[in-house]
Design a protein around this motif. Structure first.
Motif, PDB file in Angstrom:
ATOM      1  N   LEU A  39       0.798  -1.226   0.000  1.00 16.38           N
ATOM      2  CA  LEU A  39       0.000   0.000   0.000  1.00 16.38           C
ATOM      3  C   LEU A  39       0.830   1.276   0.000  1.00 16.38           C
ATOM      4  CD1 LEU A  39      -2.895  -0.988   2.397  1.00 16.38           C
ATOM      5  CD2 LEU A  39      -2.958  -0.796  -0.082  1.00 16.38           C
ATOM      6  N   ARG A  40       2.140   1.160   0.092  1.00 17.50           N
ATOM      7  CA  ARG A  40       2.972   2.367   0.080  1.00 17.50           C
ATOM      8  C   ARG A  40       2.805   3.139  -1.219  1.00 17.50           C
ATOM      9  NH1 ARG A  40       8.596   0.236   2.716  1.00 17.50           N
ATOM     10  NH2 ARG A  40       7.769   0.014   4.811  1.00 17.50           N
ATOM     11  N   THR A  41       2.572   2.424  -2.316  1.00 21.45           N
ATOM     12  CA  THR A  41       2.414   3.087  -3.603  1.00 21.45           C
ATOM     13  C   THR A  41       0.973   3.504  -3.851  1.00 21.45           C
ATOM     14  OG1 THR A  41       2.106   0.956  -4.703  1.00 21.45           O
ATOM     15  CG2 THR A  41       4.345   1.851  -4.639  1.00 21.45           C
ATOM     16  N   GLY A  42       0.047   2.906  -3.155  1.00 19.75           N
ATOM     17  CA  GLY A  42      -1.371   3.218  -3.354  1.00 19.75           C
ATOM     18  C   GLY A  42      -1.922   4.025  -2.193  1.00 19.75           C
ATOM     19  N   LYS A  43      -3.233   4.069  -2.123  1.00 16.23           N
ATOM     20  CA  LYS A  43      -3.911   4.796  -1.056  1.00 16.23           C
ATOM     21  C   LYS A  43      -4.224   3.832   0.085  1.00 16.23           C
ATOM     22  CE  LYS A  43      -8.135   7.353  -0.067  1.00 16.23           C
ATOM     23  NZ  LYS A  43      -8.575   6.510   1.022  1.00 16.23           N
ATOM     24  N   ALA A  44      -3.791   4.184   1.265  1.00 12.48           N
ATOM     25  CA  ALA A  44      -4.055   3.353   2.438  1.00 12.48           C
ATOM     26  C   ALA A  44      -5.511   3.537   2.857  1.00 12.48           C
ATOM     27  CB  ALA A  44      -3.132   3.739   3.582  1.00 12.48           C
ATOM     28  N   PRO A  45      -6.133   2.500   3.403  1.00 11.63           N
ATOM     29  CA  PRO A  45      -7.523   2.646   3.851  1.00 11.63           C
ATOM     30  C   PRO A  45      -7.613   3.626   5.023  1.00 11.63           C
ATOM     31  CG  PRO A  45      -6.639   0.518   4.513  1.00 11.63           C
ATOM     32  CD  PRO A  45      -5.613   1.170   3.648  1.00 11.63           C
ATOM     33  N   ASP A  46      -8.781   4.221   5.169  1.00 15.12           N
ATOM     34  CA  ASP A  46      -8.984   5.191   6.240  1.00 15.12           C
ATOM     35  C   ASP A  46      -8.903   4.540   7.611  1.00 15.12           C
ATOM     36  OD1 ASP A  46      -9.374   7.147   4.318  1.00 15.12           O
ATOM     37  OD2 ASP A  46     -11.531   6.764   4.231  1.00 15.12           O
ATOM     38  N   ASN A  47      -9.401   3.324   7.718  1.00 12.62           N
ATOM     39  CA  ASN A  47      -9.443   2.620   8.985  1.00 12.62           C
ATOM     40  C   ASN A  47      -8.435   1.475   8.949  1.00 12.62           C
ATOM     41  OD1 ASN A  47     -10.055   1.252  11.311  1.00 12.62           O
ATOM     42  ND2 ASN A  47     -12.242   1.114  10.914  1.00 12.62           N
ATOM     43  N   ASP A  48      -7.452   1.506   9.846  1.00 13.04           N
ATOM     44  CA  ASP A  48      -6.414   0.479   9.867  1.00 13.04           C
ATOM     45  C   ASP A  48      -6.986  -0.894  10.184  1.00 13.04           C
ATOM     46  OD1 ASP A  48      -3.569  -0.278   9.766  1.00 13.04           O
ATOM     47  OD2 ASP A  48      -3.866  -0.732  11.890  1.00 13.04           O
ATOM     48  N   ASP A  49      -8.025  -0.946  11.021  1.00 12.71           N
ATOM     49  CA  ASP A  49      -8.615  -2.236  11.371  1.00 12.71           C
ATOM     50  C   ASP A  49      -9.230  -2.915  10.145  1.00 12.71           C
ATOM     51  OD1 ASP A  49      -7.813  -2.098  13.976  1.00 12.71           O
ATOM     52  OD2 ASP A  49      -9.787  -1.693  14.814  1.00 12.71           O
ATOM     53  N   ASP A  50      -9.756  -2.134   9.206  1.00  9.86           N
ATOM     54  CA  ASP A  50     -10.297  -2.716   7.975  1.00  9.86           C
ATOM     55  C   ASP A  50      -9.209  -3.437   7.195  1.00  9.86           C
ATOM     56  OD1 ASP A  50     -12.807  -1.795   8.562  1.00  9.86           O
ATOM     57  OD2 ASP A  50     -12.693  -0.068   7.204  1.00  9.86           O
ATOM     58  N   LEU A  51      -8.024  -2.837   7.139  1.00 10.20           N
ATOM     59  CA  LEU A  51      -6.895  -3.461   6.456  1.00 10.20           C
ATOM     60  C   LEU A  51      -6.521  -4.774   7.130  1.00 10.20           C
ATOM     61  CD1 LEU A  51      -3.872  -2.127   4.807  1.00 10.20           C
ATOM     62  CD2 LEU A  51      -3.394  -3.348   6.918  1.00 10.20           C
ATOM     63  N   VAL A  52      -6.421  -4.752   8.446  1.00 14.11           N
ATOM     64  CA  VAL A  52      -6.045  -5.954   9.201  1.00 14.11           C
ATOM     65  C   VAL A  52      -7.102  -7.041   9.040  1.00 14.11           C
ATOM     66  CG1 VAL A  52      -5.552  -6.862  11.503  1.00 14.11           C
ATOM     67  CG2 VAL A  52      -4.636  -4.639  10.831  1.00 14.11           C
ATOM     68  N   VAL A  53      -8.367  -6.679   9.099  1.00 14.65           N
ATOM     69  CA  VAL A  53      -9.452  -7.653   8.946  1.00 14.65           C
ATOM     70  C   VAL A  53      -9.410  -8.269   7.548  1.00 14.65           C
ATOM     71  CG1 VAL A  53     -11.969  -7.897   8.785  1.00 14.65           C
ATOM     72  CG2 VAL A  53     -10.948  -6.721  10.725  1.00 14.65           C
ATOM     73  N   ASP A  54      -9.137  -7.451   6.541  1.00 20.47           N
ATOM     74  CA  ASP A  54      -9.036  -7.959   5.171  1.00 20.47           C
ATOM     75  C   ASP A  54      -7.916  -8.987   5.061  1.00 20.47           C
ATOM     76  OD1 ASP A  54      -9.744  -8.003   2.384  1.00 20.47           O
ATOM     77  OD2 ASP A  54      -7.924  -6.816   1.997  1.00 20.47           O
ATOM     78  N   VAL A  55      -6.769  -8.685   5.647  1.00 21.22           N
ATOM     79  CA  VAL A  55      -5.638  -9.624   5.644  1.00 21.22           C
ATOM     80  C   VAL A  55      -6.024 -10.910   6.367  1.00 21.22           C
ATOM     81  CG1 VAL A  55      -3.299 -10.005   6.532  1.00 21.22           C
ATOM     82  CG2 VAL A  55      -3.863  -7.837   5.435  1.00 21.22           C
ATOM     83  N   LEU A  56      -6.662 -10.791   7.513  1.00 19.44           N
ATOM     84  CA  LEU A  56      -7.053 -11.964   8.296  1.00 19.44           C
ATOM     85  C   LEU A  56      -8.073 -12.822   7.551  1.00 19.44           C
ATOM     86  CD1 LEU A  56      -7.334 -10.379  11.852  1.00 19.44           C
ATOM     87  CD2 LEU A  56      -5.554 -11.930  11.031  1.00 19.44           C
ATOM     88  N   ARG A  57      -9.024 -12.187   6.867  1.00 23.16           N
ATOM     89  CA  ARG A  57     -10.022 -12.949   6.100  1.00 23.16           C
ATOM     90  C   ARG A  57      -9.344 -13.759   4.986  1.00 23.16           C
ATOM     91  NH1 ARG A  57     -14.941 -11.829   7.856  1.00 23.16           N
ATOM     92  NH2 ARG A  57     -15.528  -9.732   8.405  1.00 23.16           N
ATOM     93  N   LYS A  58      -8.414 -13.137   4.289  1.00 21.55           N
ATOM     94  CA  LYS A  58      -7.708 -13.848   3.223  1.00 21.55           C
ATOM     95  C   LYS A  58      -6.891 -15.005   3.785  1.00 21.55           C
ATOM     96  CE  LYS A  58      -7.618 -10.093  -0.053  1.00 21.55           C
ATOM     97  NZ  LYS A  58      -6.851  -9.122  -0.801  1.00 21.55           N
TER      98      LYS A  58
END
Length: 150
Positions: A39-58
């Motif tokens: 995500l360093r090159t893209g736009k990071a999500p507004d909510n960090d927990d959403d990112l973590v949850v997405d990683v955990l779901r995958k």
């Protein structure tokens, strides 16, 4: 934040000498760092927990698939290892909405935006993800939206 909880749990598992749990938590931490780098090159999500949850779901999805393949191949010891990792991953996932609540949310959004055909599926999915993204398995929700708009 979920990220901090995972870090403290990793330290606790290390202090307790629980090698299996420590390994699984370190794996989660590594996957989160990988996503941060992506995500360093893209736009990071507004909510960090959403990112973590997405990683955990995958990660959970990958573990479920691996368990099924290992059991089909007669490799129960590897399936058990994947199940143990899956149990640790699922500890940090938020409670998902049941099917009835998901259908109710879809109907509310459908009515609100005036969706009537399958052409509106993208709009409904976008709104559903914006409102309930961390509480839904989007692959299941996709099927329910398609059925509601058919």
């Amino acid at each position: 934040m979920l990220r901090d909880t995972i870090k403290t749990e990793t330290v606790s598992a290390m202090k307790a000498g629980d090698k299996g749990r420590t390994a699984a938590l370190r794996l989660i931490g590594a996957k989160i760092k990988d996503r941060d780098i992506e995500l360093r090159t893209g736009k990071a999500p507004d909510n960090d927990d959403d990112l973590v949850v997405d990683v955990l779901r995958k990660m959970a999805k990958q573990r479920r698939e691996s368990v099924a393949l290992y059991e089909q191949g007669g490799r129960q010891e590897l399936a058990d290892q994947e199940k143990a990792e899956l149990a640790v991953i699922e500890e940090f996932l938020p409670q998902t909405m049941d099917q009835a609540a998901t259908v109710a949310a879809i109907e509310a959004i459908k009515t609100e935006i005036g969706a009537s055909s399958i052409k509106d599926m993208g709009k409904v999915m976008a709104e559903l993800k914006a409102r309930h993204g961390s509480q839904l398995d989007m692959s299941i929700a996709s099927g329910l939206v398609k059925a509601a708009l058919a």
